[in-house]
Design a protein around this motif. Structure first.
Motif, PDB file in Angstrom:
ATOM      1  N   LYS A   1       5.295  -0.292   7.179  1.00 58.39           N
ATOM      2  CA  LYS A   1       5.517   1.096   6.759  1.00 58.39           C
ATOM      3  C   LYS A   1       7.009   1.439   6.775  1.00 58.39           C
ATOM      4  O   LYS A   1       7.491   2.169   5.900  1.00 58.39           O
ATOM      5  CB  LYS A   1       4.733   2.051   7.665  1.00 58.39           C
TER       6      LYS A   1
ATOM      7  N   LEU B   1       2.623   1.756  -3.297  1.00 61.22           N
ATOM      8  CA  LEU B   1       1.693   2.271  -4.304  1.00 61.22           C
ATOM      9  C   LEU B   1       1.484   3.768  -4.125  1.00 61.22           C
ATOM     10  O   LEU B   1       1.491   4.531  -5.108  1.00 61.22           O
ATOM     11  CB  LEU B   1       0.358   1.529  -4.195  1.00 61.22           C
ATOM     12  N   LEU B   2       1.334   4.195  -2.872  1.00 62.02           N
ATOM     13  CA  LEU B   2       1.169   5.632  -2.609  1.00 62.02           C
ATOM     14  C   LEU B   2       2.436   6.399  -2.989  1.00 62.02           C
ATOM     15  O   LEU B   2       2.352   7.511  -3.524  1.00 62.02           O
ATOM     16  CB  LEU B   2       0.854   5.843  -1.121  1.00 62.02           C
ATOM     17  N   ALA B   3       3.605   5.820  -2.715  1.00 61.40           N
ATOM     18  CA  ALA B   3       4.855   6.490  -3.099  1.00 61.40           C
ATOM     19  C   ALA B   3       4.973   6.599  -4.606  1.00 61.40           C
ATOM     20  O   ALA B   3       5.492   7.596  -5.132  1.00 61.40           O
ATOM     21  CB  ALA B   3       6.047   5.718  -2.521  1.00 61.40           C
TER      22      ALA B   3
ATOM     23  N   ARG C   1       2.596   7.104  -6.622  1.00 60.70           N
ATOM     24  CA  ARG C   1       1.727   8.195  -7.080  1.00 60.70           C
ATOM     25  C   ARG C   1       2.315   9.569  -6.730  1.00 60.70           C
ATOM     26  O   ARG C   1       1.867  10.578  -7.257  1.00 60.70           O
ATOM     27  CB  ARG C   1       0.353   8.053  -6.421  1.00 60.70           C
ATOM     28  N   ARG C   2       3.283   9.584  -5.799  1.00 57.97           N
ATOM     29  CA  ARG C   2       3.945  10.844  -5.421  1.00 57.97           C
ATOM     30  C   ARG C   2       5.441  10.708  -5.710  1.00 57.97           C
ATOM     31  O   ARG C   2       6.278  10.751  -4.814  1.00 57.97           O
ATOM     32  CB  ARG C   2       3.709  11.149  -3.938  1.00 57.97           C
TER      33      ARG C   2
ATOM     34  N   SER D   1      -6.761   7.497   8.168  1.00 58.29           N
ATOM     35  CA  SER D   1      -6.518   6.053   8.020  1.00 58.29           C
ATOM     36  C   SER D   1      -5.625   5.506   9.138  1.00 58.29           C
ATOM     37  O   SER D   1      -5.692   4.319   9.457  1.00 58.29           O
ATOM     38  CB  SER D   1      -5.881   5.760   6.658  1.00 58.29           C
TER      39      SER D   1
ATOM     40  N   ASP E   1      -5.582  11.944   6.788  1.00 59.51           N
ATOM     41  CA  ASP E   1      -6.826  11.433   6.182  1.00 59.51           C
ATOM     42  C   ASP E   1      -7.579  10.458   7.090  1.00 59.51           C
ATOM     43  O   ASP E   1      -8.606   9.890   6.685  1.00 59.51           O
ATOM     44  CB  ASP E   1      -6.524  10.786   4.827  1.00 59.51           C
TER      45      ASP E   1
ATOM     46  N   ARG F   1       0.842  -1.216   0.000  1.00 56.77           N
ATOM     47  CA  ARG F   1       0.000   0.000   0.000  1.00 56.77           C
ATOM     48  C   ARG F   1       0.869   1.255   0.000  1.00 56.77           C
ATOM     49  O   ARG F   1       0.633   2.185  -0.786  1.00 56.77           O
ATOM     50  CB  ARG F   1      -0.897  -0.001   1.234  1.00 56.77           C
ATOM     51  N   ASP F   2       1.899   1.286   0.861  1.00 55.72           N
ATOM     52  CA  ASP F   2       2.752   2.478   0.934  1.00 55.72           C
ATOM     53  C   ASP F   2       3.609   2.629  -0.316  1.00 55.72           C
ATOM     54  O   ASP F   2       3.890   3.758  -0.746  1.00 55.72           O
ATOM     55  CB  ASP F   2       3.640   2.397   2.176  1.00 55.72           C
TER      56      ASP F   2
ATOM     57  N   SER G   1       0.602  11.586   6.376  1.00 54.38           N
ATOM     58  CA  SER G   1      -0.529  11.554   5.446  1.00 54.38           C
ATOM     59  C   SER G   1      -1.639  10.642   5.968  1.00 54.38           C
ATOM     60  O   SER G   1      -2.838  10.963   5.828  1.00 54.38           O
ATOM     61  CB  SER G   1      -0.060  11.091   4.067  1.00 54.38           C
ATOM     62  N   ASP G   2      -1.276   9.525   6.582  1.00 53.81           N
ATOM     63  CA  ASP G   2      -2.293   8.635   7.156  1.00 53.81           C
ATOM     64  C   ASP G   2      -2.989   9.299   8.337  1.00 53.81           C
ATOM     65  O   ASP G   2      -4.169   9.066   8.586  1.00 53.81           O
ATOM     66  CB  ASP G   2      -1.638   7.330   7.617  1.00 53.81           C
TER      67      ASP G   2
END
Length: 222
Positions: free
Chosen positions: A98, A14-16, A18-19, A80, A78, A11-12, A74-75
């Motif tokens: 993480k 994938l988020l990285a 996107r950024r 999460s 939002d 998950r992390d 960020s978590d």
């Protein structure tokens, strides 16, 4: 438990992905900062070889700290992170996932770039191999200690500065053993003792940092 770790890591990552610019910022800082020293100090090879291991390690340490404050931020923003704390899965495994994702996106690129930086400091092949190996063992320690600092300062207005003040003193043994191993190789001595101590620091940190981070997160969100 391993599925929780892998799911959190994926998950992390994938988020990285996107950024990408934010994820590549530590690597860019590492290359630029380390590259400035040969320009400022001068082209004398002996001087560059003497300061090279210390400069590379300090730049790697600062680069790792640049992104560590975002490990939970960020978590937290939002919501999460609160859901993670309420989830039935062990929080320690979530934290470990993480931290692993942070090392893969921050520490591993520094390890890959280290040989190039070593060439800038006129290191020989054996010293470059030793430098890369010390970073491979030492950068996970930076991510683990950084996670503790990020959890302790989560939500604070000056959290980024506090992370530097809290974590940097704890990284001194890693810095000493990492640069000492490269120095031993350049002097024709065995780096085994330095690598053994560096490995011991990694094992102790891997055992202690995730539970400490999980406890700090619960305290920060109470």
């Amino acid at each position: 438990m391993s599925s929780v770790l892998l799911a959190t890591t994926q998950r992390d990552l994938l988020l990285a992905g996107r950024r990408r610019i934010e994820a590549l910022l530590p690597l860019g800082f590492f290359i630029v900062a380390a590259s400035l020293f040969p320009i400022g100090v001068g082209p004398e090879p002996q001087t560059l070889r003497q300061i090279g291991p210390g400069v590379v390690w300090v730049c790697a340490l600062l680069a790792a700290m640049l992104s560590v404050t975002q490990m939970f931020a960020s978590d937290h923003q939002d919501g999460s992170l609160e859901q993670m704390l309420l989830a039935p899965q062990p929080l320690v495994m979530l934290v470990t996932g993480k931290v692993l994702a942070h090392w893969l996106t921050t520490g591993l690129p520094l390890v890959i770039a280290a040989p190039l930086i070593g060439l800038l400091f006129d290191m020989n092949g054996a010293a470059i191999v030793a430098l890369t190996a010390t970073l491979l063992v030492g950068t996970p320690v930076l991510s683990l200690l950084g996670a503790v600092g990020a959890a302790l300062t989560l939500g604070l207005r000056s959290g980024a500065a506090l992370v530097f003040l809290l974590v940097l003193p704890l990284t001194v043994p890693t810095l000493i053993f990492g640069t000492g191993a490269v120095g031993a190789v350049e002097s024709g001595l065995s780096p085994a003792a330095h690598f053994s101590l560096l490995g011991a620091v990694l094992i102790l940190t891997a055992l202690g940092a995730p539970p400490a981070t999980a406890a700090a997160l619960r305290i920060s969100l109470d």
